[in-house]
Design a protein around this motif. Structure first.
Motif, PDB file in Angstrom:
ATOM      1  N   TYR A 324       0.836  -1.206   0.000  1.00 26.81           N
ATOM      2  CA  TYR A 324       0.000   0.000   0.000  1.00 26.81           C
ATOM      3  C   TYR A 324       0.871   1.257   0.000  1.00 26.81           C
ATOM      4  O   TYR A 324       0.615   2.205  -0.754  1.00 26.81           O
ATOM      5  CB  TYR A 324      -0.920  -0.005   1.218  1.00 26.81           C
ATOM      6  N   LEU A 325       1.884   1.270   0.842  1.00 24.55           N
ATOM      7  CA  LEU A 325       2.773   2.431   0.900  1.00 24.55           C
ATOM      8  C   LEU A 325       3.466   2.659  -0.447  1.00 24.55           C
ATOM      9  O   LEU A 325       3.563   3.802  -0.915  1.00 24.55           O
ATOM     10  CB  LEU A 325       3.825   2.233   1.999  1.00 24.55           C
ATOM     11  N   GLU A 326       3.915   1.578  -1.060  1.00 26.02           N
ATOM     12  CA  GLU A 326       4.575   1.710  -2.357  1.00 26.02           C
ATOM     13  C   GLU A 326       3.623   2.293  -3.397  1.00 26.02           C
ATOM     14  O   GLU A 326       3.988   3.192  -4.173  1.00 26.02           O
ATOM     15  CB  GLU A 326       5.084   0.336  -2.813  1.00 26.02           C
ATOM     16  N   SER A 327       2.389   1.792  -3.414  1.00 23.90           N
ATOM     17  CA  SER A 327       1.428   2.284  -4.407  1.00 23.90           C
ATOM     18  C   SER A 327       1.060   3.742  -4.162  1.00 23.90           C
ATOM     19  O   SER A 327       0.899   4.523  -5.112  1.00 23.90           O
ATOM     20  CB  SER A 327       0.162   1.410  -4.398  1.00 23.90           C
ATOM     21  N   ARG A 328       0.943   4.145  -2.882  1.00 23.50           N
ATOM     22  CA  ARG A 328       0.597   5.537  -2.584  1.00 23.50           C
ATOM     23  C   ARG A 328       1.736   6.474  -2.980  1.00 23.50           C
ATOM     24  O   ARG A 328       1.504   7.564  -3.498  1.00 23.50           O
ATOM     25  CB  ARG A 328       0.296   5.685  -1.087  1.00 23.50           C
ATOM     26  N   VAL A 329       2.977   6.072  -2.719  1.00 24.21           N
ATOM     27  CA  VAL A 329       4.106   6.907  -3.123  1.00 24.21           C
ATOM     28  C   VAL A 329       4.161   7.023  -4.638  1.00 24.21           C
ATOM     29  O   VAL A 329       4.351   8.124  -5.190  1.00 24.21           O
ATOM     30  CB  VAL A 329       5.429   6.336  -2.575  1.00 24.21           C
ATOM     31  N   GLU A 330       3.971   5.912  -5.323  1.00 20.58           N
ATOM     32  CA  GLU A 330       3.951   5.940  -6.792  1.00 20.58           C
ATOM     33  C   GLU A 330       2.852   6.866  -7.305  1.00 20.58           C
ATOM     34  O   GLU A 330       3.056   7.635  -8.250  1.00 20.58           O
ATOM     35  CB  GLU A 330       3.746   4.525  -7.333  1.00 20.58           C
ATOM     36  N   GLU A 331       1.700   6.816  -6.656  1.00 19.96           N
ATOM     37  CA  GLU A 331       0.580   7.663  -7.066  1.00 19.96           C
ATOM     38  C   GLU A 331       0.915   9.146  -6.870  1.00 19.96           C
ATOM     39  O   GLU A 331       0.662   9.976  -7.752  1.00 19.96           O
ATOM     40  CB  GLU A 331      -0.655   7.289  -6.250  1.00 19.96           C
ATOM     41  N   MET A 332       1.497   9.479  -5.727  1.00 21.63           N
ATOM     42  CA  MET A 332       1.837  10.879  -5.460  1.00 21.63           C
ATOM     43  C   MET A 332       2.886  11.404  -6.431  1.00 21.63           C
ATOM     44  O   MET A 332       2.832  12.553  -6.865  1.00 21.63           O
ATOM     45  CB  MET A 332       2.337  11.035  -4.017  1.00 21.63           C
ATOM     46  N   LEU A 333       3.831  10.552  -6.778  1.00 20.00           N
ATOM     47  CA  LEU A 333       4.907  11.000  -7.662  1.00 20.00           C
ATOM     48  C   LEU A 333       4.486  11.027  -9.118  1.00 20.00           C
ATOM     49  O   LEU A 333       5.154  11.658  -9.949  1.00 20.00           O
ATOM     50  CB  LEU A 333       6.136  10.086  -7.497  1.00 20.00           C
ATOM     51  N   SER A 334       3.393  10.350  -9.456  1.00 20.13           N
ATOM     52  CA  SER A 334       2.941  10.325 -10.855  1.00 20.13           C
ATOM     53  C   SER A 334       2.068  11.526 -11.207  1.00 20.13           C
ATOM     54  O   SER A 334       1.875  11.830 -12.380  1.00 20.13           O
ATOM     55  CB  SER A 334       2.154   9.035 -11.125  1.00 20.13           C
ATOM     56  N   ARG A 335       1.541  12.194 -10.171  1.00 22.66           N
ATOM     57  CA  ARG A 335       0.679  13.356 -10.419  1.00 22.66           C
ATOM     58  C   ARG A 335       1.517  14.610 -10.582  1.00 22.66           C
ATOM     59  O   ARG A 335       2.358  14.907  -9.713  1.00 22.66           O
ATOM     60  CB  ARG A 335      -0.303  13.548  -9.267  1.00 22.66           C
ATOM     61  N   PRO A 336       1.327  15.359 -11.648  1.00 24.55           N
ATOM     62  CA  PRO A 336       2.084  16.606 -11.797  1.00 24.55           C
ATOM     63  C   PRO A 336       1.679  17.619 -10.726  1.00 24.55           C
ATOM     64  O   PRO A 336       0.515  17.732 -10.372  1.00 24.55           O
ATOM     65  CB  PRO A 336       1.686  17.093 -13.192  1.00 24.55           C
ATOM     66  N   ALA A 337       2.652  18.282 -10.182  1.00 28.65           N
ATOM     67  CA  ALA A 337       2.388  19.287  -9.140  1.00 28.65           C
ATOM     68  C   ALA A 337       2.781  20.661  -9.655  1.00 28.65           C
ATOM     69  O   ALA A 337       3.732  20.805 -10.429  1.00 28.65           O
ATOM     70  CB  ALA A 337       3.176  18.950  -7.880  1.00 28.65           C
ATOM     71  N   GLU A 338       2.035  21.683  -9.195  1.00 26.49           N
ATOM     72  CA  GLU A 338       2.307  23.041  -9.655  1.00 26.49           C
ATOM     73  C   GLU A 338       3.696  23.507  -9.251  1.00 26.49           C
ATOM     74  O   GLU A 338       4.353  24.244  -9.990  1.00 26.49           O
ATOM     75  CB  GLU A 338       1.253  23.997  -9.071  1.00 26.49           C
ATOM     76  N   ASP A 339       4.145  23.061  -8.085  1.00 26.85           N
ATOM     77  CA  ASP A 339       5.436  23.522  -7.593  1.00 26.85           C
ATOM     78  C   ASP A 339       6.550  22.512  -7.879  1.00 26.85           C
ATOM     79  O   ASP A 339       7.598  22.512  -7.236  1.00 26.85           O
ATOM     80  CB  ASP A 339       5.381  23.832  -6.100  1.00 26.85           C
ATOM     81  N   GLY A 340       6.306  21.603  -8.835  1.00 24.64           N
ATOM     82  CA  GLY A 340       7.352  20.679  -9.248  1.00 24.64           C
ATOM     83  C   GLY A 340       7.270  19.340  -8.538  1.00 24.64           C
ATOM     84  O   GLY A 340       6.287  19.022  -7.861  1.00 24.64           O
ATOM     85  N   PHE A 341       8.317  18.560  -8.692  1.00 33.16           N
ATOM     86  CA  PHE A 341       8.371  17.212  -8.128  1.00 33.16           C
ATOM     87  C   PHE A 341       8.401  17.293  -6.608  1.00 33.16           C
ATOM     88  O   PHE A 341       9.231  18.013  -6.040  1.00 33.16           O
ATOM     89  CB  PHE A 341       9.633  16.500  -8.644  1.00 33.16           C
ATOM     90  N   PRO A 342       7.504  16.582  -5.906  1.00 30.15           N
ATOM     91  CA  PRO A 342       7.449  16.697  -4.439  1.00 30.15           C
ATOM     92  C   PRO A 342       8.701  16.127  -3.781  1.00 30.15           C
ATOM     93  O   PRO A 342       9.271  15.147  -4.249  1.00 30.15           O
ATOM     94  CB  PRO A 342       6.215  15.868  -4.069  1.00 30.15           C
TER      95      PRO A 342
END
Length: 397
Positions: A324-342
């Motif tokens: 679950y943790l791996e999938s959530r991190v992958e999900e967060m990093l796959s979404r483009p963010a206005e202020d760049g890579f989190p």
């Protein structure tokens, strides 16, 4: 007070072994400190006559240098045994042609021998030239457990700590020797000292220790009446083989960020998913680092025959949590963010507020899963920059 590095040294010293029905693992890490001052002893089978079915484990937390801690790790046990066996008569001999069989010390002789052993090694080290002339001002706490087939002898001098986990709860804990404790404060003041900012003379954070001879030079006072005393507290307990599960010995770098109950519940949860005691001890020190410990960290885990065993259900739940943790991190990093890579801190903060997060390891929480989170983050980080463990200081686990 101690100086700190720009980033922690996370390399670990590990060891493990077994004997007399117990298994042990240990881990130590320098962490943020500029020097590694901890030491340890692990002897699952004592080399003394009549005591091969006894065991001894200890942790030493040095300060102002490592000399005293390292010397004690090699020689404290021999001073204890020398003092204990000196007062123990040999066994009766049924045959005049054979020497009497060695007899292990009685409970009272062992307790007296432990105390005498501490006082003797402290007196002996005082004769070392660099300690005598003040070129080395180091000192060390000492916490240990001496185990006979029938008894535990818990030994403490300073603010490292030992706990016994019995029947799925913390059954016993040594008491820290702190200057603000009424009994300790009284001794310090009687020796002409003071307790300021919870320290001896505003400087030393422990009221009992080996070494620290700057605090042991009051004329007219015996060794146990000085500003800092080398006298250990000794607690004897009868073993309960059907209920005793494990003993944990650790320095204050561990206890600063985890309570007795938190650490034992975390160890119990890890024993249910892993039977490698070194790995579990590594998880303890890593978790404490991510919880904010700034000190050297050392832990010894001694598992008794009734220790928790690996559970298929616990292994499955742990694997599900990691997935679950791996999938959530992958999900967060796959979404483009206005202020760049989190950054990693942002990822962890988002995880900490996730209401759907499965149950985390008790006592360890999200900090105990840092390696899982970081592995995914580093794999998907397009910039491949050094994460900088210093970010942990901004992250509340």
């Amino acid at each position: 007070m101690g100086a700190f590095l720009d980033k922690p040294k996370t390399e670990k010293y590990n060891s493990h072994g077994e004997g007399n029905g117990v298994h042990f693992g240990l881990s130590s890490m320098q962490g943020w400190r500029v020097e590694m001052e901890d030491a340890h002893t692990a002897v699952p089978e004592l080399p003394a006559p009549g005591m091969s079915d006894w065991s001894f484990f200890a942790v030493y937390d040095g300060h102002a240098g490592s000399k005293v801690a390292h010397y004690c790790s090699k020689h404290l046990l021999e001073h204890i045994l020398g003092a204990s066996l000196a007062t123990t008569p040999a066994g009766s001999d049924s045959s005049p042609s054979e020497p009497p069989a060695p007899v292990p010390p009685t409970v009272d002789a062992m307790k007296a021998g432990i105390r005498t052993g501490f006082l003797k090694i402290d007196e002996h080290m005082r004769s070392f030239s660099d300690l005598r002339n003040g070129m080395d001002r180091s000192g060390s706490t000492a916490v240990g457990v001496l185990m006979s087939p029938e008894h535990f002898f818990f030994i403490n001098c300073g603010d490292s700590r030992a706990v016994l986990y019995r029947d799925s709860h913390v059954c016993f804990s040594t008491l820290d020797h702190k200057p603000c404790n009424p009994r300790e404060r009284e001794r310090i003041q009687n020796a002409g000292g003071s307790v300021m900012i919870q320290r001896v003379n505003g400087s030393l954070a422990v009221s009992r220790a080996l070494g620290d001879y700057d605090y042991k030079c009051v004329d007219g006072k015996g060794p146990t009446e000085q500003l800092v005393s080398p006298e250990p507290a000794v607690f004897e307990m009868v073993r309960a083989p059907e209920q005793d599960q494990f003993v944990v010995l650790a320095c204050d770098g561990i206890w600063d960020v985890m309570s007795n109950e938190e650490l034992c519940e975390f160890v119990k949860s890890r024993l249910e998913v892993c039977d490698d005691l070194e790995t579990i001890c590594n998880e303890v020190v890593d978790t404490c680092l991510h919880k904010g410990s700034r000190d050297n960290m050392s832990v010894v885990l001694v598992c008794l025959p009734n220790a928790p065993k690996v559970s298929e259900e616990a292994v499955r739940k742990d694997a599900e949590l990691n997935k679950y943790l791996e999938s959530r991190v992958e999900e967060m990093l796959s979404r483009p963010a206005e202020d760049g890579f989190p950054d990693l801190v942002t990822v962890i903060r988002n995880l900490s507020t996730d209401n759907n997060l499965p149950t985390l390891p008790p006592g360890g929480g999200l900090a105990s899963k840092r390696s899982v989170i970081e592995a995914v983050y580093n794999r998907l980080n397009p910039y491949k920059e050094e994460d900088g463990t210093g970010a942990d200081s901004e992250c509340h686990w």
